[in-house]
Scaffold this motif. Structure first.
Motif, short mmCIF file in Angstrom:
data_model
loop_
_atom_site.label_atom_id
_atom_site.label_comp_id
_atom_site.label_asym_id
_atom_site.label_seq_id
_atom_site.Cartn_x
_atom_site.Cartn_y
_atom_site.Cartn_z
N UNK A 1 1.00 -1.14 0.05
CA UNK A 1 0.03 0.00 -0.08
C UNK A 1 0.98 1.27 0.12
N UNK A 2 0.25 2.20 -0.85
CA UNK A 2 1.19 3.71 -0.64
C UNK A 2 0.20 4.84 -0.56
N UNK A 3 0.70 5.61 0.29
CA UNK A 3 -0.21 6.73 0.75
C UNK A 3 0.74 8.05 0.61
N UNK A 4 0.14 9.12 0.20
CA UNK A 4 0.98 10.25 -0.06
C UNK A 4 0.03 11.52 0.73
N UNK A 5 0.85 12.05 1.74
CA UNK A 5 0.07 13.58 2.35
C UNK A 5 1.17 14.28 2.80
N UNK A 6 0.98 15.72 2.73
CA UNK A 6 1.81 16.51 3.23
C UNK A 6 3.37 16.66 2.65
#
Length: 164
Positions: free
Chosen positions: A135-140
């Protein structure tokens, strides 16, 4: 023989000769050139080549933080000023590859110390991971990847006792 006898200015009066005081322009030039080379060489990455293929700074870019638990690896990469579409994440042969391009927001006529251009960072994982569960997430400006370890690969690890 005293150790001070080996130091050129320690033989007579423990004072440096006048050429060390900065009055000699050639010595001053020599020191400045040495400082220039020292500063330049200090900017090269002297660590292992696996740290990253492209290193505009001293340790590879983007900077990463890797944490491990019994079941997964978590990789967090700092990519400020970028968006998801600018980054590509690949997993091949237990090597995680982060690559992309950071584009300049100005026309290039201004002075800037910010990094722009293409980058690629290869991170050897050391474990087989379950590709379909990554899983990959992107924030800030942070890209976070969760890579579950393959349970079969975990059982292949054998602890070797150390004896005298």
């Amino acid at each position: 023989m005293n150790m001070r006898d080996l130091i050129p200015w320690g033989r007579n009066n423990n004072q440096a000769p006048s050429i060390y005081s900065g009055s000699d322009p050639f010595l001053s030039l020599h020191r400045e050139v040495n400082r220039l080379f020292d500063d330049m060489l200090r900017s090269f990455d002297t660590r292992s080549p696996t740290a990253g293929q492209f290193s505009p700074f001293d340790g590879g870019w983007p900077k990463v933080e890797i944490s491990e638990s019994d079941n997964e690896l978590r990789v967090t990469a700092e990519v400020p000023g970028m968006e998801e579409k600018d980054i590509e994440v690949l997993l091949e042969d237990d090597v995680l590859t982060l690559r992309g391009e950071k584009r300049s927001e100005t026309d290039g006529k201004n002075y800037s110390e910010r990094f722009y251009g293409r980058f690629q960072r290869n991170i050897p994982l050391g474990y087989e991971v379950e590709d379909d569960k990554v899983k990959a997430s992107f924030a800030n400006g942070l890209l976070t990847l969760t890579l579950p370890k393959n349970p079969n690969a975990q059982s292949k690890v054998k602890r070797i006792p150390i004896t005298r």
